[in-house]
Write a protein that holds these residues in place. Sequence first.
Motif, PDB file in Angstrom:
ATOM      1  N   LEU A 166      -9.886-126.346 -22.954  1.00 54.70           N
ATOM      2  CA  LEU A 166      -8.562-125.713 -22.884  1.00 54.70           C
ATOM      3  C   LEU A 166      -8.074-125.589 -21.445  1.00 54.70           C
ATOM      4  CD1 LEU A 166      -8.900-122.955 -25.611  1.00 54.70           C
ATOM      5  CD2 LEU A 166      -7.539-125.043 -25.712  1.00 54.70           C
ATOM      6  N   SER A 167      -8.988-125.368 -20.503  1.00 59.68           N
ATOM      7  CA  SER A 167      -8.603-125.290 -19.085  1.00 59.68           C
ATOM      8  C   SER A 167      -8.060-126.629 -18.602  1.00 59.68           C
ATOM      9  CB  SER A 167      -9.791-124.869 -18.235  1.00 59.68           C
ATOM     10  OG  SER A 167     -10.225-123.589 -18.592  1.00 59.68           O
ATOM     11  N   HIS A 168      -8.710-127.726 -19.028  1.00 56.15           N
ATOM     12  CA  HIS A 168      -8.223-129.050 -18.636  1.00 56.15           C
ATOM     13  C   HIS A 168      -6.854-129.330 -19.260  1.00 56.15           C
ATOM     14  CE1 HIS A 168     -11.769-130.126 -16.474  1.00 56.15           C
ATOM     15  NE2 HIS A 168     -12.562-130.043 -17.545  1.00 56.15           N
ATOM     16  N   LYS A 169      -6.671-128.964 -20.513  1.00 58.96           N
ATOM     17  CA  LYS A 169      -5.374-129.164 -21.161  1.00 58.96           C
ATOM     18  C   LYS A 169      -4.288-128.356 -20.466  1.00 58.96           C
ATOM     19  CE  LYS A 169      -6.806-130.336 -25.852  1.00 58.96           C
ATOM     20  NZ  LYS A 169      -6.787-129.916 -27.266  1.00 58.96           N
ATOM     21  N   ARG A 170      -4.630-127.120 -20.095  1.00 60.41           N
ATOM     22  CA  ARG A 170      -3.640-126.276 -19.429  1.00 60.41           C
ATOM     23  C   ARG A 170      -3.259-126.858 -18.069  1.00 60.41           C
ATOM     24  NH1 ARG A 170      -3.537-119.846 -18.152  1.00 60.41           N
ATOM     25  NH2 ARG A 170      -1.787-119.976 -16.734  1.00 60.41           N
ATOM     26  N   ALA A 171      -4.253-127.345 -17.323  1.00 63.70           N
ATOM     27  CA  ALA A 171      -3.955-127.941 -16.021  1.00 63.70           C
ATOM     28  C   ALA A 171      -3.047-129.155 -16.182  1.00 63.70           C
ATOM     29  CB  ALA A 171      -5.253-128.325 -15.322  1.00 63.70           C
ATOM     30  N   ASP A 172      -3.303-129.980 -17.196  1.00 61.03           N
ATOM     31  CA  ASP A 172      -2.464-131.144 -17.449  1.00 61.03           C
ATOM     32  C   ASP A 172      -1.045-130.717 -17.808  1.00 61.03           C
ATOM     33  OD1 ASP A 172      -1.946-133.967 -17.884  1.00 61.03           O
ATOM     34  OD2 ASP A 172      -1.905-133.465 -20.032  1.00 61.03           O
ATOM     35  N   LEU A 173      -0.915-129.719 -18.655  1.00 64.22           N
ATOM     36  CA  LEU A 173       0.419-129.241 -19.037  1.00 64.22           C
ATOM     37  C   LEU A 173       1.162-128.621 -17.859  1.00 64.22           C
ATOM     38  CD1 LEU A 173      -0.280-127.733 -22.558  1.00 64.22           C
ATOM     39  CD2 LEU A 173       1.003-129.796 -22.017  1.00 64.22           C
ATOM     40  N   GLU A 174       0.437-127.940 -16.963  1.00 62.29           N
ATOM     41  CA  GLU A 174       1.087-127.368 -15.787  1.00 62.29           C
ATOM     42  C   GLU A 174       1.628-128.461 -14.877  1.00 62.29           C
ATOM     43  OE1 GLU A 174      -1.765-124.776 -14.004  1.00 62.29           O
ATOM     44  OE2 GLU A 174      -1.329-123.127 -15.384  1.00 62.29           O
ATOM     45  N   VAL A 175       0.862-129.548 -14.707  1.00 62.75           N
ATOM     46  CA  VAL A 175       1.330-130.670 -13.885  1.00 62.75           C
ATOM     47  C   VAL A 175       2.561-131.294 -14.518  1.00 62.75           C
ATOM     48  CG1 VAL A 175       0.732-132.998 -13.111  1.00 62.75           C
ATOM     49  CG2 VAL A 175      -0.898-131.134 -12.832  1.00 62.75           C
ATOM     50  N   ARG A 176       2.512-131.518 -15.840  1.00 60.91           N
ATOM     51  CA  ARG A 176       3.667-132.105 -16.527  1.00 60.91           C
ATOM     52  C   ARG A 176       4.897-131.205 -16.408  1.00 60.91           C
ATOM     53  NH1 ARG A 176       2.964-136.039 -20.720  1.00 60.91           N
ATOM     54  NH2 ARG A 176       0.892-136.934 -20.602  1.00 60.91           N
ATOM     55  N   ALA A 177       4.706-129.906 -16.559  1.00 54.53           N
ATOM     56  CA  ALA A 177       5.839-128.972 -16.457  1.00 54.53           C
ATOM     57  C   ALA A 177       6.403-128.963 -15.038  1.00 54.53           C
ATOM     58  CB  ALA A 177       5.405-127.573 -16.864  1.00 54.53           C
TER      59      ALA A 177
END
Length: 109
Positions: free
Chosen positions: A52-63
């Motif tokens: 979940l931490s990796h997914k969140r980091a990816d979503l933060e970069v995309r946002a």
Amino acid sequence: MPERMKPYSLSAFLFLLFAYLGVQAMTGERGLLSGHARDTLLAQREAELTELSHKRADLEVRARYLRTNSLSRDLLEERARVVLGFADPRDYVIPVSAPAASGAKVMAS
């Protein structure tokens, strides 16, 4: 007879309480024998947290790339294609049919 047992009632109660607490200390939810199950659950939860931490980091970069002050045209185009279902005329598109919902709908000839 009950008068003869009266002095031992406190001792019997304390013995039963001690026995109950001892059994709970060994086999209870946080007992000594359930340590392996707790360790397994902890390992599963840590793996889930890492994912979940990796997914969140990816979503933060995309946002961050979709904000107006740092807009990434490539990411915006990719998201628009995915959401709207469009493709570039130069792209190769391979249509994939969805699997049948049930085998009962097969028509016999």
